[in-house]
Structure formats: C-alpha cells, structure tokens
Write a protein that holds these residues in place. Sequence first.
Motif, mmCIF file in Angstrom:
data_model
loop_
_atom_site.group_PDB
_atom_site.id
_atom_site.type_symbol
_atom_site.label_atom_id
_atom_site.label_comp_id
_atom_site.label_asym_id
_atom_site.label_seq_id
_atom_site.Cartn_x
_atom_site.Cartn_y
_atom_site.Cartn_z
ATOM 1 N N TYR A 170 -61.570 27.400 12.245
ATOM 2 C CA TYR A 170 -61.367 27.289 13.753
ATOM 3 C C TYR A 170 -62.293 27.149 14.878
ATOM 4 O O TYR A 170 -62.378 26.569 15.778
ATOM 5 C CB TYR A 170 -60.307 28.379 14.404
ATOM 6 N N GLU B 49 -43.405 21.938 12.737
ATOM 7 C CA GLU B 49 -43.678 20.252 11.846
ATOM 8 C C GLU B 49 -44.960 20.007 11.694
ATOM 9 O O GLU B 49 -45.644 19.339 11.057
ATOM 10 C CB GLU B 49 -43.077 19.424 12.661
ATOM 11 N N ALA B 50 -45.968 20.951 12.567
ATOM 12 C CA ALA B 50 -47.306 20.538 12.743
ATOM 13 C C ALA B 50 -48.102 20.632 11.398
ATOM 14 O O ALA B 50 -47.733 21.318 10.458
ATOM 15 C CB ALA B 50 -48.200 21.582 13.966
ATOM 16 N N THR B 51 -49.075 19.760 11.080
ATOM 17 C CA THR B 51 -50.021 19.747 9.932
ATOM 18 C C THR B 51 -50.662 20.933 10.167
ATOM 19 O O THR B 51 -51.092 21.435 11.077
ATOM 20 C CB THR B 51 -50.591 18.346 9.597
ATOM 21 N N ASP B 52 -51.357 21.226 8.947
ATOM 22 C CA ASP B 52 -52.431 22.202 9.020
ATOM 23 C C ASP B 52 -53.428 21.987 10.063
ATOM 24 O O ASP B 52 -54.221 22.977 10.669
ATOM 25 C CB ASP B 52 -53.173 22.433 7.510
ATOM 26 N N GLU B 53 -54.131 20.826 9.830
ATOM 27 C CA GLU B 53 -54.987 20.148 11.090
ATOM 28 C C GLU B 53 -54.621 20.375 12.255
ATOM 29 O O GLU B 53 -55.422 20.861 13.283
ATOM 30 C CB GLU B 53 -55.579 18.753 10.790
ATOM 31 N N GLU B 54 -53.353 20.091 12.465
ATOM 32 C CA GLU B 54 -52.896 20.120 13.920
ATOM 33 C C GLU B 54 -52.787 21.675 14.500
ATOM 34 O O GLU B 54 -53.188 21.974 15.708
ATOM 35 C CB GLU B 54 -51.553 19.309 14.105
ATOM 36 N N ARG B 55 -52.413 22.429 13.519
ATOM 37 C CA ARG B 55 -52.414 23.748 13.705
ATOM 38 C C ARG B 55 -53.551 24.284 14.079
ATOM 39 O O ARG B 55 -53.902 25.085 14.851
ATOM 40 C CB ARG B 55 -51.474 24.343 12.808
ATOM 41 N N LYS C 9 -56.243 22.993 15.300
ATOM 42 C CA LYS C 9 -56.503 22.507 16.599
ATOM 43 C C LYS C 9 -55.925 23.451 17.774
ATOM 44 O O LYS C 9 -56.836 23.780 18.498
ATOM 45 C CB LYS C 9 -56.197 21.006 16.777
ATOM 46 N N GLN C 10 -54.680 23.832 17.579
ATOM 47 C CA GLN C 10 -54.273 24.870 18.653
ATOM 48 C C GLN C 10 -55.060 25.943 18.511
ATOM 49 O O GLN C 10 -55.259 26.640 19.573
ATOM 50 C CB GLN C 10 -52.620 24.858 18.322
#
Length: 222
Positions: free
Chosen positions: A117, A206-212, A214-215
């Motif tokens: 992160y 639904e978010a992918t690991d990468e999207e998560r 990023k958050q």
Amino acid sequence: MIEFYSAATPNGQKVAIALEEMGLAYNLHAMDLMANEQKQPDFLAINPNGRIPAIVDKDNDDFAVFESGAILLYLAEKTGQFLPQDPKARSQAVQWLMFQMGGVGPMMGQANVFYRYFPEKIPAAIERYQKESRRLLEVVDHQLQKHAYLAGDSYTVADMATWPWARIHEWSGVDVSGLDALKAWLEKLAERPACQTALVTPAPGEATDEERAKQVRSMVTR
Ligand SMILES: N[C@@H](CCC(=O)N[C@@H](CS)C(=O)NCC(=O)O)C(=O)O
C-alpha cells in the motif's frame, strides 16, 4: 443479540469466526472504512480507537467491547467455549492469542502496508516486516509440528485469531516454504464452515485485489 461492527479484513474475520463457531446470534454492521465510518462519533462511542472490529452485547446492558483479542476472550467467557477451564491450558490459549495480537497481526499488517500500500517502496521496511512475519510463522509452525492446534489438542480462540492472518501470507509477500505443519493447519481450518462463512462476513465486494489495494493506499497515508 450481538451487534457486530466489521469489514472484510482479518481482524474482523476473527470475530466472525468466533460468533459462527459459538452459535451466537448477531446483527452485522458492515462498516465502510474508505468512507471513514469508523471515525464517526457514534462509532467512537463504541470503540474509542476508531477501528473495526467492535461488538455491543444487547443481552448484557449494551456492553461494548473493542480490540479483536478482547472480543474473542469476552465471547469465549460468555459462552464457555473455545477457552479451556483448566488454568494452565487456559493460560496457554491466552498466550497464543497474545502472540497473535502482539506479533503476527501487527507484523503482517505492516508487511502489507509497506509491500502493497505505501506509495514509496522502502526496501528496508519491506524486508524488516516480511522477515519478522516469516520468523513468527516459523514459531507457529514449530508449535503445530507438536500439537494439532496452537494451544495444544483443542481448537481455541487462539486459532481463530491467527488463521485469518496466516492464510494471507502470499498477499503479505511472506514465503512459507518448508512450513508444512502451518500449511496443513491452514487447510484444516479452511474446511470449517465457520471459517468459510467468516471470509464473506461481510462480503469482500467485487473489487479486485489491485483495486482494493488502491483504495487502502489512500487510507494508510491520510
Ligand atoms: N488491534 C486492533 C486492530 C484493528 C484494526 O487495525 N482494524 C483495521 C481493519 S483490520 C481498521 O479498522 N482500519 C481502519 C482505520 O485504521 O481507520 C484489533 O485487533 O481489533
């Protein structure tokens, strides 16, 4: 009824496992950590630390409990389950629970922060937390070579606390090669319906690991 404040993270999953294993009725409040719901005054009245998980026991004068380890002990004592009565056996379970709370959780948590992160890649920090996490998982493995569960022959809240963290070793970038007893225990617990339910309580979305990632990146630096 237990009011259960959580999110799809290992610390929340520990408590979900316990509630499921103990057969307690609960009302899930899925907290939106990105929206900072955990820092709002109504939640801070329940957990002054502004983090999930937390519970409120409606059947005990609305008693509020924060810190996942304290919640596991509260629920084990409330139900008389998953914490041995014998003082020495009980102490062993508490020791392994504290080992998770003070070691495995914080170190793997920081490994995630610096490996996944944090905006800058700081190799020394990544290495420090991954190495320490590996060392702690070796301690777990060594114990599991001799015993079926962390505190001995019986499944306790110490296993419930450690499993959600240890199972995400790959996400933390922690190599578990050679830790065969740990791997066998991870698989054994993964078969328990309570552990399976906990991984979708609340649903990770639904978010992918990468999207998560990023958050979360924006959260660890705010
Ligand atoms: N020591 C605490 C750690 C709780 C914790 O770090 N919760 C994280 C999710 S796993 C959280 O709420 N993060 C949101 C934030 O820091 O604002 C426990 O075990 O309950």
